[in-house]
Design a protein around this motif. Sequence first.
Motif, PDB file in Angstrom:
ATOM      1  N   TRP A  99       0.838  -1.197   0.000  1.00  0.00           N
ATOM      2  CA  TRP A  99       0.000   0.000   0.000  1.00  0.00           C
ATOM      3  C   TRP A  99       0.879   1.254   0.000  1.00  0.00           C
ATOM      4  N   GLY A 100       1.934   1.237   0.824  1.00  0.00           N
ATOM      5  CA  GLY A 100       2.833   2.383   0.891  1.00  0.00           C
ATOM      6  C   GLY A 100       3.591   2.607  -0.404  1.00  0.00           C
ATOM      7  N   VAL A 101       4.028   1.528  -1.033  1.00  0.00           N
ATOM      8  CA  VAL A 101       4.749   1.662  -2.303  1.00  0.00           C
ATOM      9  C   VAL A 101       3.812   2.199  -3.385  1.00  0.00           C
ATOM     10  N   PHE A 144     -10.692   6.829  13.157  1.00  0.00           N
ATOM     11  CA  PHE A 144     -10.666   8.112  12.456  1.00  0.00           C
ATOM     12  C   PHE A 144     -10.941   7.909  10.966  1.00  0.00           C
ATOM     13  N   SER A 145     -10.329   6.886  10.391  1.00  0.00           N
ATOM     14  CA  SER A 145     -10.570   6.597   8.977  1.00  0.00           C
ATOM     15  C   SER A 145     -12.026   6.218   8.737  1.00  0.00           C
ATOM     16  N   THR A 146     -12.624   5.525   9.679  1.00  0.00           N
ATOM     17  CA  THR A 146     -14.038   5.171   9.551  1.00  0.00           C
ATOM     18  C   THR A 146     -14.893   6.428   9.546  1.00  0.00           C
ATOM     19  N   GLN A 157     -18.758   5.526  -2.588  1.00  0.00           N
ATOM     20  CA  GLN A 157     -17.380   5.569  -3.067  1.00  0.00           C
ATOM     21  C   GLN A 157     -16.392   5.120  -1.991  1.00  0.00           C
ATOM     22  N   ALA A 158     -16.853   4.443  -1.004  1.00  0.00           N
ATOM     23  CA  ALA A 158     -16.005   4.097   0.139  1.00  0.00           C
ATOM     24  C   ALA A 158     -15.006   3.004  -0.215  1.00  0.00           C
ATOM     25  N   ASN A 159     -13.883   3.075   0.462  1.00  0.00           N
ATOM     26  CA  ASN A 159     -12.858   2.039   0.337  1.00  0.00           C
ATOM     27  C   ASN A 159     -12.998   1.115   1.557  1.00  0.00           C
ATOM     28  N   ILE A 160     -13.989   0.252   1.496  1.00  0.00           N
ATOM     29  CA  ILE A 160     -14.303  -0.641   2.616  1.00  0.00           C
ATOM     30  C   ILE A 160     -13.148  -1.592   2.890  1.00  0.00           C
ATOM     31  N   ALA A 161     -12.444  -2.008   1.856  1.00  0.00           N
ATOM     32  CA  ALA A 161     -11.332  -2.940   2.038  1.00  0.00           C
ATOM     33  C   ALA A 161     -10.251  -2.328   2.915  1.00  0.00           C
ATOM     34  N   ALA A 162      -9.990  -1.037   2.734  1.00  0.00           N
ATOM     35  CA  ALA A 162      -8.974  -0.374   3.564  1.00  0.00           C
ATOM     36  C   ALA A 162      -9.415  -0.322   5.022  1.00  0.00           C
ATOM     37  N   LEU A 166      -7.532  -2.069   8.125  1.00  0.00           N
ATOM     38  CA  LEU A 166      -7.075  -1.345   9.320  1.00  0.00           C
ATOM     39  C   LEU A 166      -7.591  -2.011  10.600  1.00  0.00           C
ATOM     40  N   PHE A 167      -8.879  -2.347  10.608  1.00  0.00           N
ATOM     41  CA  PHE A 167      -9.442  -2.985  11.799  1.00  0.00           C
ATOM     42  C   PHE A 167      -8.829  -4.359  12.035  1.00  0.00           C
ATOM     43  N   SER A 168      -8.609  -5.127  10.976  1.00  0.00           N
ATOM     44  CA  SER A 168      -8.030  -6.461  11.181  1.00  0.00           C
ATOM     45  C   SER A 168      -6.581  -6.368  11.648  1.00  0.00           C
TER      46      SER A 168
END
Length: 196
Positions: A99-101, A144-146, A157-162, A166-168
Motif C-alpha cells: 500500500w505504501g509503495v 478516524f478513517s471510519t 465511493q467508500a474504500n471498505i477494504a482499507a 485497518l481494523f483487522s
Amino acid sequence: MKHEEIQASISARLDGEAPLLADDIVAAHLTACPECRDFFQRATALQGALKQPSPTPDLTAQILAQAGPAWRRGPGTRLVIAALARIGLLVHAIFFIIWGVQLLIGSQPDAAVRIAVACALVYGAWRPAILAGLLPFLGSWAMFSTGLEMRNIFLGQANIAALVFLFSSAICAGLAWWFRDYRQDSSWLNANLATT
C-alpha cells in the motif's frame, strides 16, 4: 436449689467461665439428681465432639486429576492464537508495504506512514510487548478513517477494504499483545505439571 442454676453452673464450668456455684455443691447435686447428671453427661459428650474436628480427606489428587487436562490444553491454544496473530501481523505488514509503495509511486504523502506502520508490525510480531504502544495508534487510525469514510460510504465511493484491513491489523496486534507471554506461561505450567 433449682436445676437451671446447676445446669448453668455446669455449662459455665465446661466453657471455661467462672461457675455460678461452688464445685462441691454441683458435685453433691449431681450424685442425687439423675436429670442434672444426664445433662452433665450430654454436655461433656457434646463438648468433646466439638473439640475434635472430623478428619477431612485429602482431595489434592482428585482436584489435580480433573484440573490437569485443562491445564495441558491451555498452553496449546495460547500458542496457536499467538502464532496466528503474529503471522497475521506479518501479512498485514506486507500489505502495508504494498500500500505504501503504491502511494509512493503516486506521490502521495501518506506513503511514509504506511511503511512505518509495516515496520512497526514486523517488529511487533518479533517483540509483541511493544504492541501496547502501537495499539492506540492503530485503533485510533481505524476509527478516524471510519469517520472520514462515512461520507464516502453514503456516496457509494467508500474504500471498505482499507477499513477492514485497518481494523483487522488492530485486532491482530491486540491478539498478539494479549498472548505475548505464552512462552513464560507454558514453561511455568510445564514445570509445575512435571512435579505432580
